[in-house]
Structures are given as structure tokens and as C-alpha cells.
Motif scaffolding. Structure first.
Motif, PDB file in Angstrom:
ATOM      1  N   PHE A   1       0.924  -1.168  -0.004  1.00 29.53           N
ATOM      2  CA  PHE A   1      -0.054  -0.032   0.109  1.00 29.53           C
ATOM      3  C   PHE A   1       0.804   1.207  -0.053  1.00 29.53           C
ATOM      4  O   PHE A   1       0.593   2.405  -0.465  1.00 29.53           O
ATOM      5  N   ALA A   2       1.853   1.027   0.636  1.00 26.19           N
ATOM      6  CA  ALA A   2       2.891   2.495   0.824  1.00 26.19           C
ATOM      7  C   ALA A   2       3.360   2.434  -0.729  1.00 26.19           C
ATOM      8  O   ALA A   2       3.761   3.518  -1.061  1.00 26.19           O
ATOM      9  N   ALA A   3       3.646   1.616  -1.444  1.00 22.30           N
ATOM     10  CA  ALA A   3       4.094   1.708  -2.970  1.00 22.30           C
ATOM     11  C   ALA A   3       3.182   2.322  -3.660  1.00 22.30           C
ATOM     12  O   ALA A   3       3.441   3.038  -4.717  1.00 22.30           O
ATOM     13  N   TYR A   4       1.789   2.214  -3.374  1.00 18.30           N
ATOM     14  CA  TYR A   4       0.880   2.803  -4.118  1.00 18.30           C
ATOM     15  C   TYR A   4       0.710   4.330  -3.614  1.00 18.30           C
ATOM     16  O   TYR A   4      -0.250   5.115  -4.253  1.00 18.30           O
ATOM     17  N   GLY A   5       1.054   4.580  -2.561  1.00 19.60           N
ATOM     18  CA  GLY A   5       0.998   5.977  -1.927  1.00 19.60           C
ATOM     19  C   GLY A   5      -0.061   6.166  -0.947  1.00 19.60           C
ATOM     20  O   GLY A   5      -0.605   6.957  -0.713  1.00 19.60           O
ATOM     21  N   ALA A   6      -0.667   4.899  -0.334  1.00 18.10           N
ATOM     22  CA  ALA A   6      -1.781   5.005   0.404  1.00 18.10           C
ATOM     23  C   ALA A   6      -1.236   4.243   1.968  1.00 18.10           C
ATOM     24  O   ALA A   6      -0.588   3.209   1.662  1.00 18.10           O
TER      25      ALA A   6
ATOM     26  N   LEU B   1      -6.214   0.929 -12.629  1.00 17.29           N
ATOM     27  CA  LEU B   1      -5.937   2.225 -12.009  1.00 17.29           C
ATOM     28  C   LEU B   1      -4.765   2.039 -11.201  1.00 17.29           C
ATOM     29  O   LEU B   1      -3.814   3.075 -10.976  1.00 17.29           O
ATOM     30  N   ARG B   2      -4.395   0.889 -10.709  1.00 15.51           N
ATOM     31  CA  ARG B   2      -3.183   0.731  -9.749  1.00 15.51           C
ATOM     32  C   ARG B   2      -1.923   0.891 -10.544  1.00 15.51           C
ATOM     33  O   ARG B   2      -1.057   1.673 -10.193  1.00 15.51           O
ATOM     34  N   ARG B   3      -1.943   0.621 -11.792  1.00 19.70           N
ATOM     35  CA  ARG B   3      -0.986   0.407 -12.689  1.00 19.70           C
ATOM     36  C   ARG B   3      -0.680   2.153 -12.767  1.00 19.70           C
ATOM     37  O   ARG B   3       0.564   2.727 -12.873  1.00 19.70           O
ATOM     38  N   VAL B   4      -1.663   3.050 -13.138  1.00 16.30           N
ATOM     39  CA  VAL B   4      -1.463   4.511 -13.298  1.00 16.30           C
ATOM     40  C   VAL B   4      -1.111   4.943 -12.007  1.00 16.30           C
ATOM     41  O   VAL B   4      -0.042   5.669 -12.404  1.00 16.30           O
ATOM     42  N   VAL B   5      -1.544   4.727 -11.067  1.00 18.82           N
ATOM     43  CA  VAL B   5      -0.987   5.461  -9.738  1.00 18.82           C
ATOM     44  C   VAL B   5       0.467   5.023  -9.666  1.00 18.82           C
ATOM     45  O   VAL B   5       1.147   5.821  -9.037  1.00 18.82           O
ATOM     46  N   ARG B   6       0.797   3.675  -9.625  1.00 20.19           N
ATOM     47  CA  ARG B   6       2.110   2.992  -9.657  1.00 20.19           C
ATOM     48  C   ARG B   6       3.099   4.033 -10.261  1.00 20.19           C
ATOM     49  O   ARG B   6       4.194   4.401 -10.058  1.00 20.19           O
ATOM     50  N   PHE B   7       2.733   4.224 -11.687  1.00 24.47           N
ATOM     51  CA  PHE B   7       3.641   5.016 -12.651  1.00 24.47           C
ATOM     52  C   PHE B   7       3.724   6.466 -12.063  1.00 24.47           C
ATOM     53  O   PHE B   7       4.971   6.804 -12.247  1.00 24.47           O
ATOM     54  N   ILE B   8       2.644   6.857 -11.690  1.00 26.01           N
ATOM     55  CA  ILE B   8       2.694   8.669 -11.373  1.00 26.01           C
ATOM     56  C   ILE B   8       3.701   8.465 -10.212  1.00 26.01           C
ATOM     57  O   ILE B   8       4.493   9.216  -9.962  1.00 26.01           O
ATOM     58  N   VAL B   9       3.428   7.654  -9.169  1.00 27.25           N
ATOM     59  CA  VAL B   9       4.270   7.553  -8.046  1.00 27.25           C
ATOM     60  C   VAL B   9       5.893   7.496  -8.102  1.00 27.25           C
ATOM     61  O   VAL B   9       6.622   8.045  -7.734  1.00 27.25           O
ATOM     62  N   SER B  10       5.860   6.392  -9.269  1.00 29.38           N
ATOM     63  CA  SER B  10       7.348   6.100  -9.533  1.00 29.38           C
ATOM     64  C   SER B  10       8.011   7.560 -10.197  1.00 29.38           C
ATOM     65  O   SER B  10       9.236   7.718 -10.132  1.00 29.38           O
ATOM     66  N   LEU B  11       7.203   8.326 -10.883  1.00 29.14           N
ATOM     67  CA  LEU B  11       7.660   9.318 -11.969  1.00 29.14           C
ATOM     68  C   LEU B  11       8.103  10.347 -10.902  1.00 29.14           C
ATOM     69  O   LEU B  11       9.080  11.044 -11.221  1.00 29.14           O
ATOM     70  N   CYS B  12       7.016  10.650  -9.766  1.00 31.13           N
ATOM     71  CA  CYS B  12       7.250  11.714  -8.813  1.00 31.13           C
ATOM     72  C   CYS B  12       8.686  11.272  -8.081  1.00 31.13           C
ATOM     73  O   CYS B  12       9.387  12.020  -7.493  1.00 31.13           O
TER      74      CYS B  12
END
Length: 317
Positions: free
Chosen positions: A19-24, A40-51
Motif C-alpha cells: 500500500f505504501a508503494a501505491y502512496g496509500a 488504475l493501480r498501474r496508473v497510480v504506480r507509474f505516477i508515484v514512480s515518476l514523482c
């Protein structure tokens, strides 16, 4: 119990990290029970990795994105503004497909200038952008064109093959003169004298009956060669005007028999070369000849002189 508790703790610890990897926060996920859909998990994971900097951005990604964005805007503007065909012609012409040569065959009466105008060629028209179907239809609408074929010859040539209608005669209706086909269809108004040798048909329905009467006259070429005009009378029969002014009145039926009788009279007595105004062949059992006014006057003078001569001789008329 301790072993089982430790195992359970390890599993929960792994889920917390996920959950921490997904930012939650793990506590929030456990408390609320929120599970994101897989896409949506993949999109969130990509955004978190990009940031977080774990995904490296290419050096020229910004420039490429800038160019792509404004290119998309330009394409959208061209399409919305209706400039797509013009831009397409310009690009394909620049690529070497501009029409440079037009080969036209079969056009005896149709002007090449009219053909080029209908094709819409302006020196920069692309061969790829030329609409063959529309070009063929436009050419077929020309007065003299019966059918048209248009072909593309790459990289820069258009071939046009025309089949034109044949002028059969001249039809006079009122004060108008038109060229007609053998079927009676009107081709175009008569504009010059190059068709002056064609037979002239005058009157209502004369154009549709023209070929029938000329077929009858073809059997008597010595008479047909002297015909100046075929005049339709009341849509039923013909009056024939000869080159010396003599009018031959034909019957509604039995035209061939009437012409045979006329041909025989002309061969035996040179009837059509005499000073007469008309020959009436409408009755099958008789032929009536009308003299010209001058011939009538001469005949009256001759009759009067003969009467005087007989009177002088003491004879009765």
C-alpha cells in the motif's frame, strides 16, 4: 501462538509495504478497505514512480511533446477549416506527383480547354488527389461527349479517352437551330457553318422522325441529292423542299410508293426541272402539279393567243 503471530505480522507487513508503494497508508487501507481497480493501480504506480525519480525522463521528451502537441493542433485546424484536400494536394505535389501532362483522344468536337477546366488542373494538382469518378462524370456532362474514360498514369500523367456523339442532321424548331443525333436527341445548338451539309429537318416532332424519312429517300438518291429541307406538317407527314424551290407534298402513309412515282415522272418528263412550284403526291391515284406564278401567266397568255387564233380561223374552242 508466537510463531503464528509472527507469520501473521510478516504478511501484514508486506501488505503495508504494498500500500505504501501505491502512496496509500497501510492503516487507511485496512480501516477503509479501499481496493483500486487493476488498471488504475498501474496508473497510480507509474505516477508515484515518476514523482519519486525511479523512472528516468528522456532528455528531449519535452521538445518532442511540444512538437507533437502543436502538430495535433495544426492537423485539427486543417480538418475543421476544410483545408484537408488542399494540403494533401500540396504535399503530394511536392513529393513529385503533380500532374504535368494530360493526353486526350477522341475529341473531335470537344475543346481540350473545356476538358482541362473540368478536370480542375491548375499546375499544382496532385495525381493522387484527382477524383477519377467525379472527373469522368463531369466530362460525360459535356454536350458532345457520349462517354468518357479517365486514367492515372503515375507519376504525373492523366489520360482522357472520349467517345463523342455523331451529328446526323439539323433541327429547326421556331427560330432555333440544333444539331441532332440519328435517334433524334439534341446534341447542342448550331453555332457555325461546318455542319451546313447536313440535312435540315423543320417542325414539331421532325427530330424524332428524321431518320425514318431519310431512310426512305436513300432508295432514291437522285431525288435525295436535291433535297434542301424536310418539313414536318402537323406531326403526320412531310413536305420536301428541293434545291430549285419545288415543294413535294408526300402522303402520311405510302411514302415509298409516292417517291417511286415521282422518280418515274422525273425520269420520263423531267418534271422536277420544269417551271413548277409544287408536286402533290398525297393521293395515290393522281399527281397534281402547281405552276409558278410566272408559268401560270405564260400559260394564260398562250391559251389566249390560241383562242384568238382559233377565232380568227372561224373555229370554236
Amino acid at each position: 501462538m508466537d510463531g503464528g503471530g509472527r507469520v501473521l505480522f510478516a504478511v501484514r507487513g508486506d501488505r503495508s509495504e504494498d500500500f505504501a508503494a501505491y502512496g496509500a497508508p497501510a492503516s487507511a487501507a485496512s480501516a477503509e478497505g479501499v481496493v483500486l481497480p487493476r488498471p488504475l493501480r498501474r496508473v497510480v504506480r507509474f505516477i508515484v514512480s515518476l514523482c519519486s525519480g525511479r523512472i528516468a525522463i528522456p532528455a528531449h521528451a519535452g521538445k518532442v511533446s511540444f512538437v507533437g502537441f502543436y502538430s495535433a493542433i495544426a492537423v485539427y485546424g486543417v480538418v475543421i477549416g476544410g483545408h484537408g484536400p488542399a494540403v494533401s494536394h500540396a504535399l503530394t505535389s511536392f513529393a513529385g506527383f503533380a500532374i504535368e501532362d494530360v493526353k486526350v483522344t477522341g475529341n473531335e468536337q470537344t475543346s481540350e480547354i473545356d476538358i482541362l477546366q473540368l478536370l480542375g488542373l491548375d499546375g499544382s494538382t496532385s495525381l493522387l488527389g484527382l477524383d477519377i469518378t467525379a472527373a469522368r462524370q463531369s466530362l460525360s456532362d459535356l454536350p458532345w461527349v457520349e462517354s468518357a474514360e479517365v486514367r492515372k498514369i503515375y507519376p504525373s500523367t492523366v489520360e482522357v479517352v472520349l467517345r463523342e456523339r455523331k451529328a446526323y442532321g439539323i433541327w429547326q424548331h421556331g427560330t432555333e437551330l440544333s444539331l441532332i443525333e440519328k435517334s433524334g436527341s439534341v446534341i447542342a445548338p448550331l453555332r457555325d457553318n461546318k455542319f451546313a451539309s447536313l440535312p435540315l429537318f423543320v417542325g414539331r416532332d421532325a427530330e424524332t422522325a428524321a431518320s425514318d424519312v431519310e431512310t426512305e429517300f436513300a432508295k432514291f438518291p437522285e431525288i435525295a441529292s436535291r433535297v434542301k429541307a424536310y418539313v414536318r406538317v402537323a406531326g403526320r407527314r412531310w413536305d420536301i423542299h428541293l434545291d430549285n424551290g419545288v415543294v413535294v407534298k408526300l402522303p402520311e402513309d405510302g411514302v415509298a410508293g409516292a417517291l417511286e412515282r415521282l422518280s418515274r415522272l422525273d425520269a420520263d418528263q423531267q418534271l422536277l426541272s420544269r417551271d413548277i412550284a409544287a408536286v402533290d403526291l398525297r393521293l395515290s391515284d393522281r399527281t397534281t402539279v402547281q405552276l409558278t406564278p410566272e408559268a401560270q401567266e405564260r400559260r394564260l397568255v398562250a391559251v389566249e393567243e390560241r383562242r384568238k387564233a382559233l377565232k380568227k380561223a372561224g373555229q370554236s374552242i
